[in-house]
Design an enzyme around this catalytic site. Structure first.
Site, PDB file in Angstrom:
ATOM      1  N   HIS A   1       0.846  -1.188   0.000  1.00 18.14           N
ATOM      2  CA  HIS A   1       0.000   0.000   0.000  1.00 18.14           C
ATOM      3  C   HIS A   1       0.886   1.243   0.000  1.00 18.14           C
ATOM      4  O   HIS A   1       2.093   1.159   0.176  1.00 18.14           O
ATOM      5  CB  HIS A   1      -0.946   0.011   1.207  1.00 18.14           C
ATOM      6  CG  HIS A   1      -0.247   0.143   2.524  1.00 18.14           C
ATOM      7  ND1 HIS A   1       0.184  -0.952   3.246  1.00 18.14           N
ATOM      8  CD2 HIS A   1       0.116   1.231   3.243  1.00 18.14           C
ATOM      9  CE1 HIS A   1       0.765  -0.537   4.359  1.00 18.14           C
ATOM     10  NE2 HIS A   1       0.744   0.787   4.378  1.00 18.14           N
ATOM     11  N   ALA A   2       0.259   2.383  -0.208  1.00 20.82           N
ATOM     12  CA  ALA A   2       0.905   3.684  -0.086  1.00 20.82           C
ATOM     13  C   ALA A   2      -0.027   4.568   0.735  1.00 20.82           C
ATOM     14  O   ALA A   2      -1.209   4.251   0.903  1.00 20.82           O
ATOM     15  CB  ALA A   2       1.146   4.300  -1.468  1.00 20.82           C
TER      16      ALA A   2
END
Length: 133
Positions: free
Chosen positions: A51-52
Site C-alpha cells: 500500500h501507499a
C-alpha cells in the site's frame, strides 16, 4: 517530492549493560508522532505492506531481526532498504508504495504522523500507478 532517508539514533550504553536509543518528535523524527504500532511473528513467506499513504508519513525501525523494504515512488523509481538494527530508522514519505518482507523473529516498529484513517491508504497498485508522473 520527499525522498526516503535513514535516521540514525544515538545509542547510549555499552556491551556490558546494553543500549538505549531515543527517538523524539521534531528532533529525530520529522513529524509529531500520532500513532505507534509494531508488526511481529510474520511468517517469512508473507509479504506485508502493499500500500501507499496519501497523507501519513512514517519512520520504520527493525527493533529485532532483519526487515527488507522495497519502496516505489510516484515516478516509478524503486529502492530496497535493509533494516537490521534498532539504532537506525527509515523515513518513508507519502506516496511511496511499500513491500515489506520480514526475517524470522523480526519485529518492525512504525512511528506514524497520522492516526489510522482507511481513506489515507492506496491499496490498489494499479490505482497507485495511475498517479505516476
Amino acid at each position: 517530492m520527499e525522498k526516503p532517508y535513514w535516521i540514525h539514533f544515538t545509542g547510549i550504553g555499552d556491551e556490558e549493560v546494553g543500549y538505549i536509543s531515543v527517538a523524539q518528535a521534531n528532533s529525530h523524527i520529522p513529524f509529531d508522532i500520532k500513532r505507534v504500532y509494531w508488526v511481529y511473528q510474520t511468517p517469512e513467506h508473507i509479504e506485508r505492506g502493499n500500500h501507499a499513504h496519501k497523507i501519513c508519513k512514517q519512520v520504520l525501525i527493525a527493533v529485532n531481526g532483519l526487515v527488507e523494504i522495497e519502496l516505489e515512488n510516484a515516478r516509478g523509481i524503486k529502492e530496497i532498504f535493509s533494516l537490521n538494527t534498532p539504532a537506525i530508522g527509515l523515513f518513508v514519505p507519502v506516496m511511496h508504495w511499500r513491500k515489506i518482507n520480514m526475517g524470522k523473529d523480526a519485529v518492525l516498529l512504525c512511528l506514524a504522523s497520522e492516526e489510522f484513517e482507511e481513506s489515507d491508504y492506496i491499496r490498489d497498485h494499479a490505482l497507485f500507478n495511475s498517479t505516476k508522473k
